[in-house]
Structure formats: structure tokens, C-alpha cells
Motif scaffolding. Structure first.
Motif, PDB file in Angstrom:
ATOM      1  N   PRO A 110       0.812  -1.209   0.000  1.00 58.95           N
ATOM      2  CA  PRO A 110       0.000   0.000   0.000  1.00 58.95           C
ATOM      3  C   PRO A 110       0.849   1.264   0.000  1.00 58.95           C
ATOM      4  N   CYS A 111       0.310   2.338  -0.567  1.00 60.38           N
ATOM      5  CA  CYS A 111       1.007   3.623  -0.603  1.00 60.38           C
ATOM      6  C   CYS A 111       1.418   4.047   0.802  1.00 60.38           C
ATOM      7  N   GLY A 112       2.685   4.414   0.976  1.00 60.37           N
ATOM      8  CA  GLY A 112       3.179   4.930   2.245  1.00 60.37           C
ATOM      9  C   GLY A 112       3.354   3.907   3.339  1.00 60.37           C
ATOM     10  N   GLU A 113       3.271   2.620   3.016  1.00 60.24           N
ATOM     11  CA  GLU A 113       3.425   1.582   4.030  1.00 60.24           C
ATOM     12  C   GLU A 113       4.584   0.656   3.681  1.00 60.24           C
ATOM     13  N   PRO A 114       5.260   0.120   4.704  1.00 62.35           N
ATOM     14  CA  PRO A 114       6.344  -0.831   4.437  1.00 62.35           C
ATOM     15  C   PRO A 114       5.846  -2.254   4.250  1.00 62.35           C
ATOM     16  N   CYS A 149       0.025   7.699  -6.178  1.00 63.64           N
ATOM     17  CA  CYS A 149      -0.072   7.639  -4.716  1.00 63.64           C
ATOM     18  C   CYS A 149      -0.173   9.039  -4.102  1.00 63.64           C
ATOM     19  N   GLU A 150       0.291  10.054  -4.819  1.00 63.93           N
ATOM     20  CA  GLU A 150       0.270  11.420  -4.295  1.00 63.93           C
ATOM     21  C   GLU A 150      -0.849  12.261  -4.904  1.00 63.93           C
ATOM     22  N   ASP A 151      -1.816  11.626  -5.559  1.00 62.60           N
ATOM     23  CA  ASP A 151      -2.901  12.357  -6.204  1.00 62.60           C
ATOM     24  C   ASP A 151      -3.726  13.100  -5.159  1.00 62.60           C
TER      25      ASP A 151
END
Length: 227
Positions: free
Chosen positions: A55-59, A121-123
Motif C-alpha cells: 500500500p502507498c506509504g506503508e512498508p 499515490c500522491e494524487d
């Protein structure tokens, strides 16, 4: 096979070997309620014969099990970049318990879009939209939210309009407006659609009609629509 596809395809050979995807049609899956499932965006990659979703922003990375027969393996392989990665927007059940080869398991049931990695992911607009649609010849873009819809057609200034939504059979719907002396209709259907320029795959087909002139394209639900 081009280099940008090979990294993902070869990492998933054991999975492809067990798939019926070369012209063999499997039985259509039973309709499953999406209630309680989670929608997420992130990166798909292949490793040791497994498809992993981060997922976006997750490790954390989840081993993907395609419960909904979404054909995600084929879609991902056709769009992977040089690192064998692809952006995906999907819905399913996330199990955080330890899974072999990952940090958990994703039982996938709905695929909204698959595209080459970029800035998705940054939309900043995704969460407020109920629908996004776009197409070519001419280039056009429609963004729909609870406040109205913005229509942007190449060569013309963007127009913000109120709209009415009409639900139709088989999951189809129509958005219409007659503001500013124009008749606008957008017809949307739940049908796999491929962007002819980027190759991105979306879960909706769309047709925009402005004063009777039609242009076609693809679309996907924004973060404010829970279908």
C-alpha cells in the motif's frame, strides 16, 4: 519480450503456469458483497512466484490471492516498469497475520485500475472525487465530486457544472447537465477499458456527449464513492 515486462513476468512464472488465461475461460465467480472490504492503492511486484501488494506509504507487503477472478496477473505483467512494478487500485480483505513470503495476505475481489508507476499515490484529488474519466481525440477529462463535475476538453476552457445522476440496469449510470446552454451527458458502464495512449486498465468505460457529439474513454471511481 521487452525488458520492462520481464522482471515481473519471470518472477511470476510459477503462478502463470497454474493459470487458465491463454484463451481458456474459467467459470464466472459468484457475486460477492463488498461490505467490510478495504480499498487501497499501492504497488504490485512479483517475488519468488508470488504477487505482492505494498500500500502507498506503508512498508508492509501482502501476498495477493485473486479471489474475484480479476485477471490481475495478466494486467500487471503488461504494464510493469523496469523494476517489475506497477501501480494498482483495488479492494479486498486484508489479513495482517504473517503470510509466507509477505507481511499478510490480500484476498482480492475488485480491481479498479492498473497503470505504470507514477505519481498516483500522491494524487491530491483522489479522496474528494466520486468519479474520474478521460479519453482522447480530442483529449478530455472529467472529474466528478459531491460539488459538481468539471469538464476539461482540449482547446476549450474548463467548465464546472451541476449534474443529475440516474442509475441504470447492470451497474450502469448516467450523469447529465443542461447548465450554461449546453446539454451534457456522460454514460458510464462497469466494463474493462484500456487507455489507448498509456495502456492503463480501468474498470469503467465512459462516453461523454456534449450537445450530441460523443467522445469515448475510460474511468474509475474516486475515493468518495464506495461502490
Amino acid at each position: 519480450m521487452s525488458a520492462f515486462r520481464s522482471a515481473l513476468v519471470f518472477s511470476l512464472l510459477p503462478l502463470f503456469a497454474g493459470c487458465q488465461w491463454l484463451g481458456v475461460q474459467s467459470a464466472a465467480p459468484a457475486k460477492v458483497s463488498m461490505v467490510g472490504m478495504t480499498r487501497m492503492q499501492g504497488t504490485l511486484s512479483g517475488e519468488n512466484g508470488k504477487l505482492l501488494f505494498q500500500p502507498c506509504g506503508e512498508p508492509r507487503r501482502y501476498v495477493v490471492i485473486d479471489r474475484g477472478d480479476t485477471a490481475i496477473l495478466q494486467e500487471a505483467a503488461s504494464l510493469a516498469d523496469a523494476q517489475g512494478k506497477v501501480f494498482a487500485d483495488l479492494r479486498g480483505r486484508f489479513n495482517a497475520s504473517k503470510a509466507q513470503g509477505g507481511d499478510g495476505q490480500l484476498d482480492l475481489y475488485q480491481l479498479y485500475r492498473v497503470e505504470r508507476p507514477g505519481q498516483a499515490c500522491e494524487d491530491p484529488n483522489f479522496k474528494r472525487l466520486t468519479l474520474h474519466a478521460d479519453g482522447l481525440n480530442p483529449v478530455w477529462n472529467v472529474e466528478v465530486s459531491g460539488k459538481g463535475m468539471i469538464i476539461d476538453v482540449q482547446g476549450q476552457p474548463p467548465v464546472a457544472l451541476p449534474y443529475l445522476e440516474e442509475q441504470l440496469p447492470d451497474g450502469r449510470f448516467n450523469l447529465s447537465s443542461e447548465a450554461n446552454g449546453q446539454r451534457i451527458d456522460m454514460w458510464v458502464a462497469p466494463q474493462r477499458c484500456v487507455d489507448s495512449k498509456s495502456g492503463a486498465v480501468r474498470h469503467l468505460s465512459a462516453e461523454l456527449r456534449i450537445n450530441g457529439q460523443a467522445v469515448r474513454g475510460c474511468g474509475y471511481y474516486g475515493g468518495s464513492r464506495n461502490d
